[in-house]
Every structure is written in C-alpha cells, then in structure tokens.
Design a protein around this motif. Sequence first.
Motif, mmCIF file in Angstrom:
data_model
loop_
_atom_site.group_PDB
_atom_site.id
_atom_site.type_symbol
_atom_site.label_atom_id
_atom_site.label_comp_id
_atom_site.label_asym_id
_atom_site.label_seq_id
_atom_site.Cartn_x
_atom_site.Cartn_y
_atom_site.Cartn_z
ATOM 1 N N GLY A 106 0.793 -1.219 0.000
ATOM 2 C CA GLY A 106 0.000 0.000 0.000
ATOM 3 C C GLY A 106 0.828 1.274 0.000
ATOM 4 N N SER A 107 0.249 2.302 0.583
ATOM 5 C CA SER A 107 0.934 3.595 0.624
ATOM 6 C C SER A 107 0.647 4.269 1.956
ATOM 7 C CB SER A 107 0.479 4.469 -0.556
ATOM 8 O OG SER A 107 -0.915 4.685 -0.495
ATOM 9 N N ASP A 239 -0.458 10.528 -1.429
ATOM 10 C CA ASP A 239 0.115 9.383 -0.735
ATOM 11 C C ASP A 239 1.439 8.975 -1.368
ATOM 12 O OD1 ASP A 239 -1.249 8.474 -3.097
ATOM 13 O OD2 ASP A 239 -1.092 6.428 -2.349
ATOM 14 N N ASP A 280 -2.136 0.055 -3.955
ATOM 15 C CA ASP A 280 -1.541 1.393 -3.997
ATOM 16 C C ASP A 280 -0.034 1.381 -4.235
ATOM 17 O OD1 ASP A 280 -4.059 2.234 -3.424
ATOM 18 O OD2 ASP A 280 -3.569 3.263 -1.552
ATOM 19 N N ARG A 292 0.360 4.500 -10.826
ATOM 20 C CA ARG A 292 -0.370 3.971 -9.679
ATOM 21 C C ARG A 292 -1.799 4.486 -9.762
ATOM 22 N NH1 ARG A 292 0.360 5.129 -4.594
ATOM 23 N NH2 ARG A 292 1.075 7.241 -4.978
ATOM 24 N N PRO A 294 -4.354 4.741 -6.949
ATOM 25 C CA PRO A 294 -4.588 4.450 -5.532
ATOM 26 C C PRO A 294 -6.063 4.551 -5.140
ATOM 27 C CG PRO A 294 -3.579 6.628 -5.768
ATOM 28 C CD PRO A 294 -3.755 6.070 -7.146
#
Length: 400
Positions: A106-107, A239, A280, A292, A294
């Motif tokens: 993820g982020s 992010d 993400d 990306r 997200p």
Amino acid sequence: MARPERIVVLGYGIAALTAAESLRDTGFDGELTIVGDEPHEPYSRPALSKAALIDDDLTALRLPASSHGATELLGRRAADVDLDRSLVRLDDGEELAWDGLVIATGSRARRLVPTGHAAGLDAPPELTLRGLDDVRLLRRRLEGRPSVVVVGGGPLGMEIASGAVDAGCTVTLVSDEPPMLRHLGPDLSELLVTAAIERGLHVVTTSCAAIRWNGPHPSVVLEDGSILEGEVVVTAAGDLPNLELLAPSGLLTDGRLVVDSRGRVLMRGRARPDVVAAGDVATFPTVRGTMRVPLWTAAIDQAKVAAPTLLLGDAAPELDFRPYFWTEQWGLNLKASGQLPPVGSPEVVDRDLSAGSALLRWAGDAPAGPGAAVALNYRIPVPRLRRLAHGTPAPDRIAV
Ligand SMILES: Cc1cc2nc3c(=O)[nH]c(=O)nc-3n(C[C@H](O)[C@H](O)[C@H](O)COP(=O)(O)OP(=O)(O)OC[C@H]3O[C@@H](n4cnc5c(N)ncnc54)[C@H](O)[C@@H]3O)c2cc1C
C-alpha cells in the motif's frame, strides 16, 4: 512453470486480503502467510474519512471475515526481500521462505512537514488520515469543536472538511486549485464547492508554503506570506507508496514498482513469474500510461489479476482497467468511472443536475480512451456505471 507451494503476501489491506482469497479461489492449497504491520483486524480504509469521522461505532469499519486460512503475522513488518534466497526478512529477524510473493504494502499519507524535521518537536504540527489510529486521534481532536484548517482539495481533504463541519468545527480548506477540479472537472467541482460553502466551509484557493507551530497551535503559512491559524491542521496531500523494503532487492524501476498487465513485477523490463504486486504500491499499465491508481476498487481488481498469475502465468486474465471511485461529502454521494476528470459537457442520461440528482455521461475520445460517467445522489450498480463510462448504452434505470 512450477506451481508455487509457499506463498507470502506482504501487507494486510484490501489488496493483500483479496490476493489471499483469489489464491484459494484459484485452487492454491499450499502454505499461505500474510504479514501486516498494523495490529488491527482488517478494516475499510475509505470509511475512515466518511462514516468513521462522525459515527461512534468504529466496529462498523470491519471487513467481513476471510476464508483464506492463511497464517497471519500481524503487527510485524517485512524489512527486506531477498530474491537470491527467495526469503522475506521481518524486522524482528525472522525469515520467511517463499516460492511465490505478493507485494501489497500500500501507501502512506504524504506529509507536508518532513518527519525528520518534526522529530525535534513534541508533536508534528499536521495530522494526516491514513489508518485506524489516525482516525481515532482525529476524532479526539475534533471533539472540542476546534477551528480546523484542512490542506488539500482532493476527495480526502474535502471529506475530512465535510466531517469536521458536521462535527461542529469552523473549517477552512486550503487548496492550490478549486477543490475537486483535478478529479471531476469544473462543473462538478463547482457543484461540490457550492454545497460546501452553503454548509459553512471557508475555501482559500492558494498554495500552502509551510506548516509550523505558532505558540500552542499550528499555523499554515500561505504562498503570499499570510498566516492561517487553526487549532487543528490536517493535511491531505496525496500518498507515497511503501517501497522502502524493496529498494535493495532490485525490484524497483526508477524508484517505482512497475508491473505488467497481469501484475508481474518487471525487473530490467522482464516480468518475474514468482513476484506480483497489487494495490496502492504498484504501478500498472493503463490506457493513460503506467501509473499507480490508488483507489479501493483498483486494488481489488489488480489483486484478482495478480494472485492467479502466480499460479497460472500467461493463462491468467489481464487487467481490464476500469477505474471507479466514490466520495461522500456535504450530504452528497458521488460515484465516478472512466476517464477523469471528464472533458467537455456531459449528456444528462437521467434526472437533473440542478435538482441535485443526476446520471451524467461524457463521450470521451474512444478508441484512445474511455468516456466517463458520474452518478450524483443516484443509485446505480457499479458495473452498470462502468459500462456507461465505457460507451455501452444507458443502463436500466433504478429508483433513488
Ligand atoms: C481516508 C481514506 C479514504 C479513502 N477513500 C477512498 C474512496 O472513497 N474511494 C476509493 O476508491 N479509494 C479511497 N481511498 C483509497 C483506498 O483506501 C486505497 O486505494 C486502498 O485501501 C489501497 O489498498 P492496499 O491494500 O493497496 O493498501 P493499504 O490499504 O495501504 O494496505 C497496505 C497494508 O500494508 C501494510 N504495510 C506497509 N508496509 C508494510 C511492511 N513493510 N510490512 C508489513 N505490512 C506493511 C500497511 O500498514 C497497510 O496495512 C481512501 C484512502 C484513505 C486513506
């Protein structure tokens, strides 16, 4: 290609959980281990900036129980991926062997005040919202109805501002362009901003130059040098993918985790059959270039492609890129699919925008790219909205 017998999934968000379920659905009955650095039961991240900001019942955030039967190592962080030995090293030194690896880390929130700088302070001047602990802290801070400055005019900033207004706070939102313009174009941006101002939001359209402590409270320094005081400052400025653990492995291309249309990580341009990524953290090919995406449903769609690819290789389906997102703010519910922001004027497929409920469609520039479709306070199943965005005739009408 030999079928893997030990698969490790890094991350415990929706991409990781979907990947685990998809592996089992595709017939994987080997050893499955998930490593997640958050200690919590799985929860809905999008709900953090919506219901969770005002509802007391945080248990409503929980995701349905999974049936993947994996060993879950929670509150544990993967620190390193060793491709030569096919190992993941955890931060406590434990090593996990794999012959298939899913990267779904993820982020995190992009902070405007670098943490290195903030480390010398008792507390960073900005709050961010990414996880369950963040929403708990933010809710506590909003309880006394403080004055709030939100920096960032995307969906997250607007949702936080909306929740803070609903919590009784005086809220100013700072955005370097009209809020939601980049995401939804001028007409829908104006509609949302009008609704926000009617509910009491102050909008300042300029860049934030700095955030710093000013006595007991943080203050936001604007580009022209003027200062906005707020008892609470929340930033929603995008992010950053959680890639650090991969840096020594050689899996990154120009600092990004680039994958092919089946989610296989590209190393020096070649797809690795044993390492996939989703969510993400991953940069996927799209009709608008490799990037990306997200978003919640993108994470799910990508994981449903990437996980079976570990087992099926080229026989697994490729990603059918159909972005979709939704937002809830200022009493409005908006769902959007297709090429965003939409370009030009929409066709009103149903209802009436000025009446606050409408289904809209933009034709787009197919075949180069899809059009777009937006449902504002209008109930429509997501697959139908996506079909509408991609040029399929109007969906069956559903009463609001
Ligand atoms: C407040 C908020 C509201 C949102 N609202 C919407 C919305 O309305 N609509 C929409 O489409 N999208 C929304 N999003 C975006 C959406 O939530 C994300 O796209 C989605 O959750 C991504 O899922 P993921 O599994 O890829 O990553 P994540 O959910 O970030 O999960 C990754 C997990 O991996 C863990 N991890 C990271 N590094 C390591 C490591 N080294 N070892 C072990 N674990 C690690 C992380 O802590 C995290 O638990 C929102 C996001 C936020 C923050």
